[in-house]
Structure formats: structure tokens, C-alpha cells
Design a protein around this motif. Sequence first.
Motif, PDB file in Angstrom:
ATOM      1  N   CYS A   1     -19.205  76.824  -4.671  1.00 28.58           N
ATOM      2  CA  CYS A   1     -19.139  75.800  -5.707  1.00 28.58           C
ATOM      3  C   CYS A   1     -19.589  74.436  -5.185  1.00 28.58           C
ATOM      4  O   CYS A   1     -20.306  73.698  -5.880  1.00 28.58           O
TER       5      CYS A   1
ATOM      6  N   SER B   1     -23.434  72.169  -6.167  1.00 26.31           N
ATOM      7  CA  SER B   1     -23.085  71.098  -7.105  1.00 26.31           C
ATOM      8  C   SER B   1     -23.925  69.836  -6.953  1.00 26.31           C
ATOM      9  O   SER B   1     -23.903  68.978  -7.833  1.00 26.31           O
TER      10      SER B   1
ATOM     11  N   TYR C   1     -26.682  69.181  -9.706  1.00 28.01           N
ATOM     12  CA  TYR C   1     -26.066  68.924 -11.012  1.00 28.01           C
ATOM     13  C   TYR C   1     -25.434  67.534 -11.044  1.00 28.01           C
ATOM     14  O   TYR C   1     -25.592  66.792 -12.026  1.00 28.01           O
ATOM     15  N   MET C   2     -24.722  67.154  -9.981  1.00 27.70           N
ATOM     16  CA  MET C   2     -24.088  65.839  -9.955  1.00 27.70           C
ATOM     17  C   MET C   2     -25.120  64.719  -9.984  1.00 27.70           C
ATOM     18  O   MET C   2     -24.903  63.678 -10.611  1.00 27.70           O
TER      19      MET C   2
ATOM     20  N   THR D   1     -20.129  72.259 -13.381  1.00 28.69           N
ATOM     21  CA  THR D   1     -19.664  72.547 -12.025  1.00 28.69           C
ATOM     22  C   THR D   1     -18.155  72.758 -11.986  1.00 28.69           C
ATOM     23  O   THR D   1     -17.636  73.520 -11.167  1.00 28.69           O
TER      24      THR D   1
ATOM     25  N   LEU E   1     -25.487  76.558 -14.416  1.00 29.46           N
ATOM     26  CA  LEU E   1     -25.665  75.241 -13.808  1.00 29.46           C
ATOM     27  C   LEU E   1     -27.148  74.899 -13.689  1.00 29.46           C
ATOM     28  O   LEU E   1     -27.558  73.753 -13.931  1.00 29.46           O
TER      29      LEU E   1
END
Length: 494
Positions: free
Chosen positions: A99, A103, A106-107, A249, A356
Motif C-alpha cells: 500500500c 501510493s 496517487y498522492m 489509497t 488506483l
Amino acid sequence: MKFSLFFQNDTIAFLPELFLAISILVVLMHGSFLGLSAAALYTYLTPSMIRLTSIILFISAFLVVNNPIESQTLWNSIFITDHLSIWLKLFVVLGLLVCVSVSEAYMFSVRLRAFEFFFFIISICLSLWLLISSYDLLSIYLNMEFMSLIFYVLATWKKNSYFSAEAGLKYFILGSVASVFFLFGASLIYFSMGTTNLGSLSLLTENLAGCSPLFYLGLICLISALLFKLGAAPYHMWIADVYEGAPTTVSLIFASVPKLAIFVVVLRLVYTSFWCLFPVFWEDFFCLCGLFSLFIGCVCGLGETKIKRLLAFSSVAHVGFLCLGLASGSVEGIQSVLFYLLIYMLTALFLWIYVLHLDLTSDNSFLTFSDVIGLVRSNPVFGLGIALMIFSLAGVPPLGGFFAKLNIFVSVIDSSYYLVAIFAVLTSVVSAFYYIRLIKIFYFEKAENWFYFVPLTKAAAFCVVTIGWTVIFFMLSPNLFYLLIYKIAIGLMI
């Protein structure tokens, strides 16, 4: 001196948890001190936070694997360490590592630059580890609330989204009600038995001839609160809204990791503390809950057009299969549940990494089936991997999902629940419709407009390939998985 020697083994066995607790402070200080300078220099703090969090999780996994205390109760029997807790903690760390790794892109895309997210990731790991090792109803409650408090915050992380606020508020209210039910059930158990320790409860109920209605009511309240955290029907009202409203996420974490820890608590309650109630209580309870979850997950998923909500109702159906595995009351039932949890975690991680990836491409905040058109043409290998994972969720042989469901069916049939097995097979066939519909959209729908998909990041590609090869290796040599899960199941019974 005597006091320190008395708790020496307890401290050594708790070194991974102590390391995580100290690491939480380290991450908080790292983000606090560098956050101001990063904002002043217009730099991006997330990559360094991801590296720091990954290193902490990797070291904690190393500490768990090399724990010298194998099987012992700790801190006056409030916690326990055994083969079940050691392996499940390792699975939790691996899930959280995936995870964290996927991420970053995406962040960056949604402009989520708060370093507190990684502080919450390590806090989730600590809460799940403590929950896995809990051996008392009070420690279970405190750690479950520790975990839930973090999830309440993460579910409402989209500050400008009305749907995220609504989902988080619904999750908070229903989760508070579930916590009240757990406390009420624990108080009834204490009123009936005079203790909240799981080991003491197992001794008191070993040769119990009859129980009071308050005792059964307390058990129903306890297990109902835990089933709410799992999203089993009829406690599933929050799951689709939270999966859709929370950041993707965060939904990735919700869908894959917490189920491992909560099912460990359920297994300890059912198979350790209240084993004597199997012929008269647990079988009927878990059969009804499992059948209801299968029906809700099957029917509600048929009309969905949004990917996140479809995966949410799919998880409800899979929790139904896990409840049926709990109803068997045998070592094979525990083995089937743990094996199903491992396979489901891998497939859920794969598919949510794909969601995602779609979220980076689509401008729509709520992903629909039309957003997946064209992926197979742009990335055929990735599309094939997604198709295989969807077939695994549907239970198509020779993939891992088929053998996971087969183990559940075998354990249910061994318990002579033939009608339950037939109903589970029928719902599995019906639910395969919305899985096959996704395959049809992947391969046979034509896009009217030009499509473009953002390439996978290196971390996401590595995680996808690793999970895919794990599933393929299971197809080639399943004995390793079976032996590992059987060893973990035996550790619970001992």
C-alpha cells in the motif's frame, strides 16, 4: 531487579511493537521538522516519507520473523505470541508495504501532501499487531478502537468532498454503535463468567453444560461488533459508501489488510474461548451470517456500475465465504479460512492497485465501467493479469480463488451442511456474472473516443508482478501454501 526479570520475556517478545511505537514518533518528528522547509522551498516531502515508512515496516517484519519467544502469554495474559500471531503480523506488514509503495503517484496526482498519512500507516500496523496478539476482551476493545479511530480520520481525508464527509460520518456513527455493542457484550460475559481473559474463559467453558441467556446475548454482541468491522451482512451498510468516498489509497488499505487481524480475533474467540458452543450455537450463527452475506454481495453487486462499489459488495460476498468456513468447527475449517484470507488479500491488492492506476487516468472522481475500456489495447500484459485476478475472485480453476472456495466447500460438506454448500455454489455462480461483465468490457467494448492510460510506476509494476507470480507459483506448486497455512491453523488449536 526481580520485577525486571519477571517481565524480561514479555519485553523481548514485544520488541517489534515497541519499535513501531518509537517509529511513530520518529515519523512525526521527521515530517514536522522537514514540513516547514519543504513548504518554503516548494519541494515534495512524500518520497522521503515513503522511503522512511518502508524501511520501518521492513525492519519491523525482520523483528517479527526473528522473535525468540515463540509461544507464550505476555503481560499477565493480556497478550499472546504464537505461530498464528507471528505469521499474520508478517502478512499485515507485507500488505501495508504494498500500500505504501504504490501510493506516491496517487498522492502526487490528487495533491495529497500531508505527511500525517504515513504516520497513520505505521499506527495502523501497530494497532493491527496489538489486535492480533490480544488475549483479553479489554485489550481487544482498546486496540479495535485504536484502529477504528485511525480509519475514521482516513475515510474523511478528502476535505473538499461531500461524499467523503458523508461516508466518514456514516462510518463513525455506525462504528460507535458497534463499539457500544462490543462493550455491552464484554460486560455480559464478565457478569456471567467473572473474567474477560480468553484463556480463563476457555477453561471455564470447557465442560459447561448450560449457559444463561445473558451469556448468549453477550456472545452475539461481541461477534456482531467484529462482523461489522469486517463488513459482513447485515452489518454491511457502511462499506460501499466508505470504499467509494474515501481516497483510493485509503480504500486499498481498507479492502486488504484489516480483515486479517479481525479474523484472528474471531478465531481466538470462537475456537479458543468458546469452543464448547460449536454444536449448539456457532454453526447456526455463522451459517446464517454467511448465507446472508453471500446473498447481499451477490444481489447488490449485479446492479452496480461503479468499480469501487462493485468491489465493496464483492468483499461482502467473500466475507460470507469466510463465515461459512468458521461454521465448520474443525482444523480444516481454520485452514480454509486462513488460506482464503491470504488469497483474497493478494487478489484485492492487485485489483485495487489497478483501480488506483485508473484514478490517475480518469478525470471522473467516481470510476465507472466505461473508464476501463481500452486498457487491454494499451497494456495487454497488465490487462491479462487483471483478467486472471478477476477470474480468481470468481473462483475459476486453476486459479487460487477456486482452491480457496473449494476448501470452504469441503469444510462445509464435512460438517454435513449440504444445503448451505449448494446455496453457496449458486450464489458464486450468480456473482460470476458481474465479474464476467468486467472481462467483456475489457476485451469486447470499443472506445468511442481516444483513450490514454498513465504508465504504471516502478513500485506499482513491481508489486503487480510479484503478486501475479505468487498466484502463478501457487498454480504450479500449491503444497507450500497448504503446509504453511496448516502449520498456522495447528498453532491456534494448540
